[in-house]
Design an enzyme around this catalytic site. Structure first.
Site, mmCIF file in Angstrom:
data_model
loop_
_atom_site.group_PDB
_atom_site.id
_atom_site.type_symbol
_atom_site.label_atom_id
_atom_site.label_comp_id
_atom_site.label_asym_id
_atom_site.label_seq_id
_atom_site.Cartn_x
_atom_site.Cartn_y
_atom_site.Cartn_z
ATOM 1 N N GLY A 16 49.594 71.959 30.275
ATOM 2 C CA GLY A 16 51.552 71.276 31.135
ATOM 3 C C GLY A 16 52.413 71.556 30.527
ATOM 4 O O GLY A 16 53.610 71.085 30.348
ATOM 5 N N THR A 188 45.529 74.132 13.142
ATOM 6 C CA THR A 188 46.840 74.164 12.842
ATOM 7 C C THR A 188 46.763 75.769 13.332
ATOM 8 O O THR A 188 47.291 76.341 14.342
ATOM 9 C CB THR A 188 47.633 74.047 11.960
ATOM 10 O OG1 THR A 188 47.760 74.837 11.495
ATOM 11 C CG2 THR A 188 47.972 72.857 12.181
ATOM 12 N N LYS A 223 53.778 73.532 8.111
ATOM 13 C CA LYS A 223 52.095 74.354 8.410
ATOM 14 C C LYS A 223 52.720 75.792 9.269
ATOM 15 O O LYS A 223 52.046 76.898 9.553
ATOM 16 C CB LYS A 223 50.758 73.969 7.761
ATOM 17 C CG LYS A 223 49.519 75.454 8.156
ATOM 18 C CD LYS A 223 48.918 75.037 8.106
ATOM 19 C CE LYS A 223 47.519 73.678 7.009
ATOM 20 N NZ LYS A 223 46.556 73.499 7.320
ATOM 21 N N CYS A 381 48.964 64.504 58.147
ATOM 22 C CA CYS A 381 48.478 65.939 58.763
ATOM 23 C C CYS A 381 46.653 66.293 59.476
ATOM 24 O O CYS A 381 46.404 65.094 60.442
ATOM 25 C CB CYS A 381 48.833 66.848 57.337
ATOM 26 S SG CYS A 381 48.264 68.471 57.867
ATOM 27 N N GLY A 383 44.805 63.509 58.129
ATOM 28 C CA GLY A 383 44.893 62.202 58.613
ATOM 29 C C GLY A 383 45.303 61.776 59.717
ATOM 30 O O GLY A 383 45.174 60.836 60.384
ATOM 31 N N HIS A 507 54.152 66.533 56.149
ATOM 32 C CA HIS A 507 53.295 65.603 54.406
ATOM 33 C C HIS A 507 54.419 65.849 54.153
ATOM 34 O O HIS A 507 55.213 66.146 52.955
ATOM 35 C CB HIS A 507 52.788 67.176 53.979
ATOM 36 C CG HIS A 507 51.689 67.924 54.396
ATOM 37 N ND1 HIS A 507 50.709 67.940 53.622
ATOM 38 C CD2 HIS A 507 51.795 69.220 54.874
ATOM 39 C CE1 HIS A 507 49.783 68.256 54.523
ATOM 40 N NE2 HIS A 507 50.386 69.101 55.036
ATOM 41 N N GLU A 509 54.768 63.903 51.011
ATOM 42 C CA GLU A 509 54.189 63.345 49.847
ATOM 43 C C GLU A 509 55.258 64.863 49.625
ATOM 44 O O GLU A 509 55.713 64.664 48.304
ATOM 45 C CB GLU A 509 52.854 64.011 49.655
ATOM 46 C CG GLU A 509 52.828 65.168 49.841
ATOM 47 C CD GLU A 509 51.510 65.461 51.653
ATOM 48 O OE1 GLU A 509 50.955 65.983 52.032
ATOM 49 O OE2 GLU A 509 52.402 64.653 51.774
#
Length: 535
Positions: A16, A188, A223, A381, A383, A507, A509
Protein backbone atom coordinates in the site's frame (compact mmCIF):
# COMPACT_ATOMS: atom_id res chain seq x y z
CA UNK A 1 12.93 25.58 -1.22
CA UNK A 2 10.71 22.69 -2.29
CA UNK A 3 10.92 19.74 0.12
CA UNK A 4 11.11 16.14 -1.13
CA UNK A 5 9.54 13.07 0.47
CA UNK A 6 10.51 9.66 -0.93
CA UNK A 7 8.36 6.61 -0.19
CA UNK A 8 9.96 3.18 -0.60
CA UNK A 9 8.73 -0.30 0.26
CA UNK A 10 10.22 -3.50 1.60
CA UNK A 11 9.59 -7.14 2.55
CA UNK A 12 6.72 -7.76 0.08
CA UNK A 13 4.87 -5.91 -2.68
CA UNK A 14 1.27 -4.68 -2.43
CA UNK A 15 1.76 -3.19 1.04
CA UNK A 16 0.00 0.00 0.00
CA UNK A 17 2.76 2.49 -0.84
CA UNK A 18 0.34 4.31 -3.13
CA UNK A 19 -2.28 4.69 -0.40
CA UNK A 20 0.35 5.72 2.14
CA UNK A 21 1.85 8.28 -0.26
CA UNK A 22 -1.60 9.66 -1.10
CA UNK A 23 -2.50 9.85 2.60
CA UNK A 24 0.71 11.70 3.43
CA UNK A 25 -0.09 14.08 0.57
CA UNK A 26 -3.59 14.66 1.91
CA UNK A 27 -2.29 15.42 5.42
CA UNK A 28 0.26 17.89 4.07
CA UNK A 29 -2.41 19.63 1.98
CA UNK A 30 -4.70 19.80 5.00
CA UNK A 31 -1.95 21.69 6.79
CA UNK A 32 -1.97 24.25 4.00
CA UNK A 33 1.01 23.08 1.95
CA UNK A 34 1.11 22.84 -1.85
CA UNK A 35 1.81 19.23 -2.83
CA UNK A 36 2.87 17.43 -6.02
CA UNK A 37 2.71 13.64 -6.38
CA UNK A 38 4.82 11.33 -8.52
CA UNK A 39 5.28 7.58 -9.11
CA UNK A 40 8.52 6.01 -10.35
CA UNK A 41 7.95 2.59 -11.95
CA UNK A 42 11.03 0.43 -12.61
CA UNK A 43 9.51 -1.67 -15.42
CA UNK A 44 10.91 -1.23 -18.94
CA UNK A 45 7.53 -0.58 -20.59
CA UNK A 46 7.28 3.10 -21.53
CA UNK A 47 3.86 3.16 -19.86
CA UNK A 48 1.33 0.53 -18.68
CA UNK A 49 -0.92 1.05 -21.72
CA UNK A 50 -0.07 -2.28 -23.35
CA UNK A 51 0.18 -4.32 -20.13
CA UNK A 52 -2.37 -6.98 -19.16
CA UNK A 53 -4.91 -5.95 -16.48
CA UNK A 54 -4.23 -9.33 -14.86
CA UNK A 55 -0.61 -8.33 -14.26
CA UNK A 56 -0.84 -4.62 -13.68
CA UNK A 57 -4.43 -3.74 -12.81
CA UNK A 58 -6.18 -0.82 -14.43
CA UNK A 59 -4.50 1.78 -16.61
CA UNK A 60 -5.27 5.18 -15.12
CA UNK A 61 -5.69 7.93 -17.73
CA UNK A 62 -4.97 11.62 -17.06
CA UNK A 63 -6.41 14.70 -18.73
CA UNK A 64 -3.32 15.10 -20.94
CA UNK A 65 -3.79 11.56 -22.31
CA UNK A 66 -1.05 9.91 -20.26
CA UNK A 67 -1.64 6.23 -19.53
CA UNK A 68 -0.31 5.77 -16.01
CA UNK A 69 -0.06 3.51 -12.99
CA UNK A 70 -3.21 2.92 -10.94
CA UNK A 71 -1.58 4.53 -7.88
CA UNK A 72 -2.12 7.89 -9.58
CA UNK A 73 -5.81 7.21 -9.05
CA UNK A 74 -5.15 7.17 -5.31
CA UNK A 75 -3.28 10.47 -5.65
CA UNK A 76 -6.25 12.13 -7.37
CA UNK A 77 -8.82 10.66 -5.00
CA UNK A 78 -6.95 11.84 -1.89
CA UNK A 79 -5.24 15.08 -2.98
CA UNK A 80 -5.67 18.08 -5.22
CA UNK A 81 -2.22 17.63 -6.76
CA UNK A 82 -2.40 18.35 -10.52
CA UNK A 83 -1.15 15.27 -12.38
CA UNK A 84 0.40 15.06 -15.83
CA UNK A 85 2.85 12.99 -17.85
CA UNK A 86 5.56 14.18 -15.43
CA UNK A 87 3.80 12.37 -12.59
CA UNK A 88 4.62 8.83 -13.76
CA UNK A 89 8.15 7.93 -14.85
CA UNK A 90 9.18 4.45 -15.97
CA UNK A 91 12.50 2.80 -16.79
CA UNK A 92 11.30 2.61 -20.39
CA UNK A 93 10.77 6.35 -20.56
CA UNK A 94 14.11 7.08 -18.88
CA UNK A 95 16.10 4.84 -21.22
CA UNK A 96 14.21 6.14 -24.28
CA UNK A 97 15.23 9.67 -23.31
CA UNK A 98 18.86 8.72 -22.63
CA UNK A 99 19.18 6.82 -25.93
CA UNK A 100 17.57 9.71 -27.84
CA UNK A 101 20.10 12.13 -26.32
CA UNK A 102 22.97 9.80 -27.17
CA UNK A 103 21.82 9.59 -30.80
CA UNK A 104 21.63 13.37 -30.98
CA UNK A 105 25.21 13.62 -29.75
CA UNK A 106 24.44 15.23 -26.39
CA UNK A 107 26.89 12.85 -24.66
CA UNK A 108 29.54 13.22 -27.38
CA UNK A 109 32.84 11.91 -26.10
CA UNK A 110 31.35 10.10 -23.10
CA UNK A 111 30.69 6.44 -22.45
CA UNK A 112 27.00 6.42 -21.54
CA UNK A 113 26.49 4.59 -18.24
CA UNK A 114 23.82 3.90 -15.63
CA UNK A 115 25.72 6.22 -13.28
CA UNK A 116 25.71 9.12 -13.94
CA UNK A 117 23.67 9.34 -17.16
CA UNK A 118 20.62 7.19 -16.32
CA UNK A 119 20.55 8.35 -12.70
CA UNK A 120 20.83 11.98 -13.79
CA UNK A 121 17.83 11.49 -16.08
CA UNK A 122 15.83 10.01 -13.18
CA UNK A 123 16.83 12.91 -10.91
CA UNK A 124 15.81 15.40 -13.59
CA UNK A 125 12.35 13.78 -13.80
CA UNK A 126 11.96 14.13 -10.02
CA UNK A 127 13.18 17.72 -9.84
CA UNK A 128 10.86 18.82 -12.67
CA UNK A 129 8.02 18.89 -10.15
CA UNK A 130 9.84 21.28 -7.82
CA UNK A 131 8.83 24.94 -8.27
CA UNK A 132 8.50 28.18 -6.34
CA UNK A 133 4.81 27.52 -5.68
CA UNK A 134 5.32 23.88 -4.59
CA UNK A 135 6.05 23.16 -0.93
CA UNK A 136 6.36 19.37 -1.02
CA UNK A 137 7.01 16.80 -3.77
CA UNK A 138 6.10 13.23 -2.77
CA UNK A 139 7.80 10.58 -4.89
CA UNK A 140 6.76 6.94 -4.57
CA UNK A 141 9.15 4.27 -5.85
CA UNK A 142 7.44 1.16 -7.18
CA UNK A 143 8.59 -2.35 -6.27
CA UNK A 144 10.53 -3.34 -3.16
CA UNK A 145 14.04 -2.60 -1.97
CA UNK A 146 16.43 -5.17 -3.44
CA UNK A 147 14.67 -5.47 -6.81
CA UNK A 148 17.32 -5.43 -9.57
CA UNK A 149 15.29 -3.15 -11.82
CA UNK A 150 14.81 -0.62 -9.02
CA UNK A 151 18.50 -0.10 -8.23
CA UNK A 152 19.07 2.88 -10.61
CA UNK A 153 16.06 4.61 -9.05
CA UNK A 154 17.33 3.91 -5.53
CA UNK A 155 20.72 5.33 -6.48
CA UNK A 156 19.07 8.42 -7.97
CA UNK A 157 17.00 9.19 -4.85
CA UNK A 158 20.11 8.57 -2.71
CA UNK A 159 21.82 11.37 -4.61
CA UNK A 160 18.97 13.90 -4.40
CA UNK A 161 19.85 15.08 -0.84
CA UNK A 162 23.39 15.80 -2.07
CA UNK A 163 21.91 18.05 -4.77
CA UNK A 164 19.19 19.90 -2.84
CA UNK A 165 20.40 19.54 0.76
CA UNK A 166 19.68 16.82 3.34
CA UNK A 167 17.47 19.23 5.27
CA UNK A 168 15.11 19.33 2.26
CA UNK A 169 14.65 15.57 1.93
CA UNK A 170 12.91 12.87 3.93
CA UNK A 171 12.72 9.11 3.39
CA UNK A 172 9.67 7.09 4.43
CA UNK A 173 10.02 3.30 4.24
CA UNK A 174 6.89 1.14 4.25
CA UNK A 175 7.45 -2.32 5.63
CA UNK A 176 5.70 -5.32 7.16
CA UNK A 177 5.67 -6.98 10.57
CA UNK A 178 3.97 -10.35 9.99
CA UNK A 179 2.12 -12.12 12.80
CA UNK A 180 2.85 -15.85 13.06
CA UNK A 181 -0.22 -17.53 14.49
CA UNK A 182 1.63 -20.73 15.34
CA UNK A 183 4.18 -18.80 17.39
CA UNK A 184 1.59 -16.26 18.56
CA UNK A 185 3.92 -13.36 18.03
CA UNK A 186 4.81 -10.61 15.58
CA UNK A 187 8.17 -10.85 13.82
CA UNK A 188 10.32 -7.76 13.27
CA UNK A 189 13.24 -9.48 11.50
CA UNK A 190 11.85 -8.95 7.92
CA UNK A 191 11.66 -5.22 8.64
CA UNK A 192 15.20 -5.19 10.00
CA UNK A 193 16.50 -6.95 6.88
CA UNK A 194 14.57 -4.61 4.59
CA UNK A 195 15.97 -1.50 6.25
CA UNK A 196 19.41 -3.13 6.25
CA UNK A 197 19.23 -3.49 2.46
CA UNK A 198 18.16 0.14 2.14
CA UNK A 199 21.08 1.30 4.28
CA UNK A 200 23.51 -0.75 2.18
CA UNK A 201 22.35 1.28 -0.81
CA UNK A 202 23.12 4.43 1.18
CA UNK A 203 19.62 5.46 2.27
CA UNK A 204 18.77 5.81 5.95
CA UNK A 205 14.99 6.01 6.38
CA UNK A 206 13.74 8.87 8.54
CA UNK A 207 10.31 7.33 9.17
CA UNK A 208 9.17 3.71 9.14
CA UNK A 209 5.50 3.02 8.41
CA UNK A 210 4.92 -0.53 9.61
CA UNK A 211 2.01 -2.52 8.21
CA UNK A 212 0.60 -4.99 10.71
CA UNK A 213 -2.35 -7.36 10.94
CA UNK A 214 -2.73 -6.58 14.65
CA UNK A 215 -1.12 -4.20 17.14
CA UNK A 216 2.59 -5.06 17.44
CA UNK A 217 3.13 -3.60 20.92
CA UNK A 218 5.59 -1.09 22.32
CA UNK A 219 8.36 -3.68 22.78
CA UNK A 220 8.44 -4.52 19.05
CA UNK A 221 8.30 -0.84 18.09
CA UNK A 222 11.31 -0.14 20.33
CA UNK A 223 13.20 -3.12 18.85
CA UNK A 224 12.55 -1.85 15.31
CA UNK A 225 13.70 1.64 16.27
CA UNK A 226 16.90 0.31 17.83
CA UNK A 227 17.94 -2.07 15.06
CA UNK A 228 16.82 0.17 12.18
CA UNK A 229 18.49 3.30 13.60
CA UNK A 230 15.36 5.47 13.77
CA UNK A 231 13.75 7.34 16.65
CA UNK A 232 10.97 5.55 18.53
CA UNK A 233 8.47 8.22 17.53
CA UNK A 234 9.37 7.63 13.87
CA UNK A 235 8.10 4.03 13.92
CA UNK A 236 4.51 4.51 12.76
CA UNK A 237 2.18 1.55 13.15
CA UNK A 238 -0.38 1.12 10.37
CA UNK A 239 -2.82 -1.64 11.28
CA UNK A 240 -4.81 -3.21 8.41
CA UNK A 241 -8.04 -1.31 7.72
CA UNK A 242 -11.04 -3.60 7.37
CA UNK A 243 -13.75 -0.99 6.76
CA UNK A 244 -12.37 1.41 4.17
CA UNK A 245 -9.12 2.60 2.61
CA UNK A 246 -10.28 6.11 3.52
CA UNK A 247 -9.41 5.34 7.16
CA UNK A 248 -5.70 5.38 6.31
CA UNK A 249 -5.12 9.18 6.51
CA UNK A 250 -6.87 9.38 9.87
CA UNK A 251 -4.85 6.44 11.21
CA UNK A 252 -1.60 8.09 10.15
CA UNK A 253 -2.74 11.40 11.64
CA UNK A 254 -3.51 9.69 14.96
CA UNK A 255 0.09 8.47 14.94
CA UNK A 256 1.19 12.07 14.26
CA UNK A 257 3.10 11.35 11.06
CA UNK A 258 2.17 14.79 9.70
CA UNK A 259 3.69 16.52 12.74
CA UNK A 260 6.81 14.38 12.43
CA UNK A 261 7.21 15.33 8.75
CA UNK A 262 6.83 19.02 9.55
CA UNK A 263 9.44 18.75 12.30
CA UNK A 264 11.98 16.83 10.22
CA UNK A 265 11.61 19.03 7.12
CA UNK A 266 11.53 22.31 9.05
CA UNK A 267 8.14 23.30 7.64
CA UNK A 268 6.09 25.94 9.46
CA UNK A 269 3.69 24.51 12.06
CA UNK A 270 0.12 24.87 10.86
CA UNK A 271 -3.25 23.47 11.93
CA UNK A 272 -4.46 20.16 10.49
CA UNK A 273 -7.94 20.71 9.02
CA UNK A 274 -9.53 17.33 8.43
CA UNK A 275 -13.05 17.55 9.87
CA UNK A 276 -14.70 16.78 6.50
CA UNK A 277 -12.69 13.54 6.31
CA UNK A 278 -13.87 12.62 9.82
CA UNK A 279 -17.47 13.34 8.76
CA UNK A 280 -16.93 11.08 5.76
CA UNK A 281 -15.77 8.24 8.00
CA UNK A 282 -18.88 8.73 10.18
CA UNK A 283 -21.07 8.28 7.09
CA UNK A 284 -19.10 5.20 6.04
CA UNK A 285 -19.51 3.65 9.47
CA UNK A 286 -23.22 4.50 9.71
CA UNK A 287 -24.93 3.90 6.35
CA UNK A 288 -28.70 4.36 6.24
CA UNK A 289 -29.31 2.17 3.17
CA UNK A 290 -27.83 -0.69 1.20
CA UNK A 291 -27.90 -1.57 -2.50
CA UNK A 292 -26.38 -4.34 -4.61
CA UNK A 293 -24.69 -3.43 -7.89
CA UNK A 294 -23.57 -6.13 -10.32
CA UNK A 295 -20.37 -5.42 -12.24
CA UNK A 296 -20.17 -7.71 -15.27
CA UNK A 297 -16.62 -7.56 -16.55
CA UNK A 298 -13.83 -9.39 -18.37
CA UNK A 299 -11.16 -9.08 -15.66
CA UNK A 300 -13.15 -9.70 -12.48
CA UNK A 301 -10.52 -12.10 -11.08
CA UNK A 302 -8.09 -9.19 -10.64
CA UNK A 303 -9.79 -6.61 -8.42
CA UNK A 304 -7.36 -3.85 -9.34
CA UNK A 305 -8.40 -4.18 -13.01
CA UNK A 306 -11.53 -2.15 -12.18
CA UNK A 307 -10.13 -0.27 -9.17
CA UNK A 308 -11.54 3.15 -10.10
CA UNK A 309 -14.94 1.65 -10.99
CA UNK A 310 -15.30 0.08 -7.56
CA UNK A 311 -14.10 3.22 -5.79
CA UNK A 312 -16.50 5.43 -7.78
CA UNK A 313 -19.44 3.19 -6.85
CA UNK A 314 -18.36 3.46 -3.22
CA UNK A 315 -18.13 7.26 -3.49
CA UNK A 316 -21.63 7.38 -4.95
CA UNK A 317 -22.82 5.37 -1.98
CA UNK A 318 -21.29 7.94 0.38
CA UNK A 319 -23.38 10.65 -1.36
CA UNK A 320 -26.58 8.71 -0.53
CA UNK A 321 -25.48 7.43 2.91
CA UNK A 322 -25.67 4.01 1.30
CA UNK A 323 -23.46 0.95 1.54
CA UNK A 324 -22.85 -0.32 -1.99
CA UNK A 325 -22.41 -4.08 -2.17
CA UNK A 326 -20.62 -5.02 -5.37
CA UNK A 327 -21.45 -8.36 -6.98
CA UNK A 328 -18.54 -9.20 -9.28
CA UNK A 329 -19.59 -11.38 -12.22
CA UNK A 330 -17.35 -12.77 -14.96
CA UNK A 331 -18.92 -11.86 -18.32
CA UNK A 332 -18.57 -15.41 -19.59
CA UNK A 333 -20.81 -16.66 -16.76
CA UNK A 334 -23.69 -14.70 -18.32
CA UNK A 335 -23.30 -16.70 -21.52
CA UNK A 336 -23.87 -20.07 -19.88
CA UNK A 337 -25.72 -19.58 -16.60
CA UNK A 338 -29.26 -18.61 -15.62
CA UNK A 339 -29.42 -14.79 -15.58
CA UNK A 340 -32.28 -14.78 -13.09
CA UNK A 341 -29.98 -16.53 -10.66
CA UNK A 342 -27.02 -14.24 -11.43
CA UNK A 343 -28.82 -10.89 -11.73
CA UNK A 344 -32.29 -11.39 -10.29
CA UNK A 345 -31.52 -9.80 -6.91
CA UNK A 346 -29.38 -6.84 -8.01
CA UNK A 347 -30.49 -3.20 -7.86
CA UNK A 348 -28.25 -1.98 -10.68
CA UNK A 349 -25.95 -3.30 -13.39
CA UNK A 350 -22.67 -1.81 -14.59
CA UNK A 351 -20.66 -3.08 -17.56
CA UNK A 352 -17.14 -1.56 -17.64
CA UNK A 353 -14.49 -1.32 -20.36
CA UNK A 354 -12.18 -3.92 -21.83
CA UNK A 355 -10.60 -5.21 -25.02
CA UNK A 356 -11.06 -8.35 -27.13
CA UNK A 357 -13.95 -10.65 -27.95
CA UNK A 358 -13.89 -12.89 -24.86
CA UNK A 359 -17.01 -12.42 -22.74
CA UNK A 360 -18.72 -9.99 -25.14
CA UNK A 361 -21.82 -12.12 -25.68
CA UNK A 362 -22.21 -12.46 -21.92
CA UNK A 363 -22.04 -8.69 -21.51
CA UNK A 364 -24.64 -8.23 -24.24
CA UNK A 365 -26.99 -10.72 -22.55
CA UNK A 366 -26.55 -8.90 -19.24
CA UNK A 367 -27.38 -5.55 -20.89
CA UNK A 368 -30.52 -7.06 -22.43
CA UNK A 369 -31.56 -8.44 -19.04
CA UNK A 370 -31.21 -5.00 -17.39
CA UNK A 371 -32.96 -3.16 -20.24
CA UNK A 372 -35.96 -5.50 -20.43
CA UNK A 373 -36.47 -5.68 -16.65
CA UNK A 374 -36.06 -2.00 -15.87
CA UNK A 375 -32.87 -2.48 -13.83
CA UNK A 376 -30.77 0.72 -13.72
CA UNK A 377 -27.93 0.27 -16.20
CA UNK A 378 -24.62 2.10 -16.51
CA UNK A 379 -22.31 1.24 -19.45
CA UNK A 380 -18.75 2.53 -19.61
CA UNK A 381 -16.62 2.45 -22.79
CA UNK A 382 -17.03 -1.17 -23.97
CA UNK A 383 -20.18 -1.22 -21.80
CA UNK A 384 -21.60 1.53 -24.01
CA UNK A 385 -20.66 -0.34 -27.18
CA UNK A 386 -22.29 -3.54 -25.88
CA UNK A 387 -25.45 -1.55 -25.12
CA UNK A 388 -25.63 -0.28 -28.71
CA UNK A 389 -25.01 -3.75 -30.13
CA UNK A 390 -27.68 -5.28 -27.89
CA UNK A 391 -30.23 -2.64 -28.82
CA UNK A 392 -29.52 -2.97 -32.54
CA UNK A 393 -29.93 -6.75 -32.37
CA UNK A 394 -32.98 -7.02 -30.14
CA UNK A 395 -34.93 -3.82 -30.88
CA UNK A 396 -33.92 -2.91 -34.44
CA UNK A 397 -33.84 -6.58 -35.44
CA UNK A 398 -30.29 -6.45 -36.84
CA UNK A 399 -29.39 -9.93 -35.61
CA UNK A 400 -25.78 -9.80 -36.77
CA UNK A 401 -25.07 -6.29 -35.50
CA UNK A 402 -21.62 -6.10 -33.95
CA UNK A 403 -18.43 -4.12 -33.56
CA UNK A 404 -15.73 -4.42 -36.20
CA UNK A 405 -13.36 -5.09 -33.29
CA UNK A 406 -15.05 -8.48 -32.84
CA UNK A 407 -16.44 -9.22 -36.33
CA UNK A 408 -14.65 -7.41 -39.15
CA UNK A 409 -17.16 -8.61 -41.76
CA UNK A 410 -20.37 -7.91 -39.79
CA UNK A 411 -23.14 -6.66 -42.12
CA UNK A 412 -24.21 -4.14 -39.46
CA UNK A 413 -21.16 -2.51 -37.87
CA UNK A 414 -22.99 -0.36 -35.31
CA UNK A 415 -19.61 0.12 -33.61
CA UNK A 416 -16.61 0.76 -35.84
CA UNK A 417 -13.01 1.92 -35.81
CA UNK A 418 -12.43 5.64 -35.44
CA UNK A 419 -11.44 7.19 -38.78
CA UNK A 420 -8.10 8.49 -37.47
CA UNK A 421 -7.24 5.00 -36.15
CA UNK A 422 -7.38 3.26 -39.52
CA UNK A 423 -3.76 4.02 -40.48
CA UNK A 424 -2.25 3.44 -37.03
CA UNK A 425 -0.25 0.26 -36.43
CA UNK A 426 1.59 1.01 -33.15
CA UNK A 427 -0.27 -0.06 -30.00
CA UNK A 428 1.32 2.06 -27.27
CA UNK A 429 -0.19 5.49 -26.61
CA UNK A 430 -2.10 5.63 -29.90
CA UNK A 431 -5.74 5.38 -28.83
CA UNK A 432 -8.11 8.33 -28.43
CA UNK A 433 -6.76 9.40 -25.06
CA UNK A 434 -7.34 12.04 -22.41
CA UNK A 435 -9.81 14.84 -21.83
CA UNK A 436 -12.32 15.53 -24.61
CA UNK A 437 -15.27 17.97 -24.58
CA UNK A 438 -18.85 16.71 -24.82
CA UNK A 439 -22.12 18.61 -25.38
CA UNK A 440 -25.16 17.29 -23.49
CA UNK A 441 -28.71 17.27 -24.78
CA UNK A 442 -31.43 19.13 -22.87
CA UNK A 443 -33.80 17.02 -20.74
CA UNK A 444 -31.45 14.03 -20.77
CA UNK A 445 -30.52 12.12 -17.62
CA UNK A 446 -26.89 12.99 -18.28
CA UNK A 447 -27.68 16.70 -18.41
CA UNK A 448 -29.69 16.41 -15.19
CA UNK A 449 -26.77 14.67 -13.49
CA UNK A 450 -24.06 17.13 -14.57
CA UNK A 451 -26.18 20.26 -14.30
CA UNK A 452 -24.36 21.87 -17.25
CA UNK A 453 -24.35 21.68 -21.03
CA UNK A 454 -20.66 21.16 -21.79
CA UNK A 455 -18.47 18.71 -19.91
CA UNK A 456 -14.98 17.27 -20.24
CA UNK A 457 -14.20 13.60 -19.65
CA UNK A 458 -11.26 11.25 -20.17
CA UNK A 459 -11.21 8.75 -23.02
CA UNK A 460 -9.31 5.56 -23.85
CA UNK A 461 -10.62 3.72 -26.92
CA UNK A 462 -10.21 3.03 -30.64
CA UNK A 463 -13.78 2.12 -31.59
CA UNK A 464 -16.82 4.39 -31.66
CA UNK A 465 -20.57 4.53 -32.29
CA UNK A 466 -21.25 4.31 -36.06
CA UNK A 467 -23.20 7.48 -37.06
CA UNK A 468 -24.75 5.62 -40.02
CA UNK A 469 -27.15 3.97 -37.54
CA UNK A 470 -27.91 7.08 -35.53
CA UNK A 471 -31.35 7.95 -36.96
CA UNK A 472 -32.65 4.37 -36.82
CA UNK A 473 -31.63 4.05 -33.18
CA UNK A 474 -33.25 7.38 -32.31
CA UNK A 475 -36.52 6.33 -33.95
CA UNK A 476 -36.56 3.12 -31.92
CA UNK A 477 -35.87 4.82 -28.56
CA UNK A 478 -32.09 4.89 -28.06
CA UNK A 479 -30.97 8.53 -28.04
CA UNK A 480 -27.46 9.96 -28.41
CA UNK A 481 -27.63 12.52 -25.58
CA UNK A 482 -23.97 13.53 -25.58
CA UNK A 483 -21.80 14.27 -28.62
CA UNK A 484 -18.48 15.87 -29.51
CA UNK A 485 -18.86 19.65 -30.15
CA UNK A 486 -19.00 19.09 -33.93
CA UNK A 487 -21.67 16.40 -33.47
CA UNK A 488 -19.65 13.74 -35.29
CA UNK A 489 -18.87 11.47 -32.35
CA UNK A 490 -21.53 10.04 -30.04
CA UNK A 491 -20.26 9.99 -26.45
CA UNK A 492 -23.46 9.09 -24.54
CA UNK A 493 -26.55 7.03 -25.35
CA UNK A 494 -29.71 6.71 -23.26
CA UNK A 495 -32.82 4.56 -23.58
CA UNK A 496 -35.90 6.73 -23.25
CA UNK A 497 -38.45 4.26 -21.88
CA UNK A 498 -36.37 3.03 -18.96
CA UNK A 499 -35.93 4.10 -15.30
CA UNK A 500 -32.18 4.80 -15.78
CA UNK A 501 -30.22 3.54 -18.77
CA UNK A 502 -27.10 5.59 -19.52
CA UNK A 503 -24.01 4.41 -21.40
CA UNK A 504 -20.92 6.53 -22.06
CA UNK A 505 -17.91 6.10 -24.33
CA UNK A 506 -15.54 7.80 -21.86
CA UNK A 507 -14.29 6.84 -18.39
CA UNK A 508 -16.06 8.87 -15.68
CA UNK A 509 -14.52 6.70 -12.96
CA UNK A 510 -11.28 8.69 -13.35
CA UNK A 511 -12.93 11.88 -12.06
CA UNK A 512 -14.55 10.76 -8.83
CA UNK A 513 -13.36 11.20 -5.27
CA UNK A 514 -14.82 10.30 -1.86
CA UNK A 515 -15.87 13.85 -0.98
CA UNK A 516 -17.28 14.63 -4.43
CA UNK A 517 -18.70 11.59 -6.23
CA UNK A 518 -19.02 11.69 -10.01
CA UNK A 519 -22.49 12.92 -11.11
CA UNK A 520 -23.28 9.85 -13.24
CA UNK A 521 -22.18 7.36 -10.58
CA UNK A 522 -24.14 9.37 -7.99
CA UNK A 523 -27.35 9.29 -10.04
CA UNK A 524 -26.85 5.64 -11.04
CA UNK A 525 -26.60 4.56 -7.40
CA UNK A 526 -29.53 6.87 -6.62
CA UNK A 527 -31.61 5.04 -9.26
CA UNK A 528 -30.49 1.69 -7.85
CA UNK A 529 -31.54 2.83 -4.37
CA UNK A 530 -34.96 3.83 -5.70
CA UNK A 531 -35.23 0.41 -7.36
CA UNK A 532 -34.29 -1.31 -4.11
CA UNK A 533 -36.78 0.67 -2.06
CA UNK A 534 -39.53 -0.10 -4.56
CA UNK A 535 -39.10 -3.86 -4.23
Amino acid sequence: MTKHIFVTGGVVSSLGKGLTSASVGLLQERRGFSVRMQKLDPYINVDPGTMSPYQHGEVYVLDDGSETDLDLGHYERFTKSPLSRKSNTTTGRIYSSVIEKERKGEYLGATVQVVPHVTNEIKASILKLAADDVDVVITELGGTVGDIEGLPFMEAIRQIPLDVGKENCLFIHLTLVPYLKAAREAKTKPTQHSVGQLRQIGIQPDILVVRTERAMGRENAEKIALFCNVEKEAVIEEIDKTLSIYEVPLGLAENKIDELIIKKLGLPRTELKIDDWKDLMHRIRNPQHEVTIAVVGKYIEHRDAYKSIYESLTHAGFAHSTRVLIKRIEAEECEAEDLDQLLGNVDGLLVPGGFGYRGIEGKIKAVQYARERGIPYFGICLGMQCAVIEYARNVLGLKEANSTEFAVDTPDPVICLLEEQKTITDKGGTMRLGAQPCILQEESKSRQAYGEQEISERHRHRFEFNPAYKERLIESGMHPTGTSPNGNLVEIVEVADHPWFVAVQYHPEFKSNPLDSHPLFRDFVGAALKKHQGK
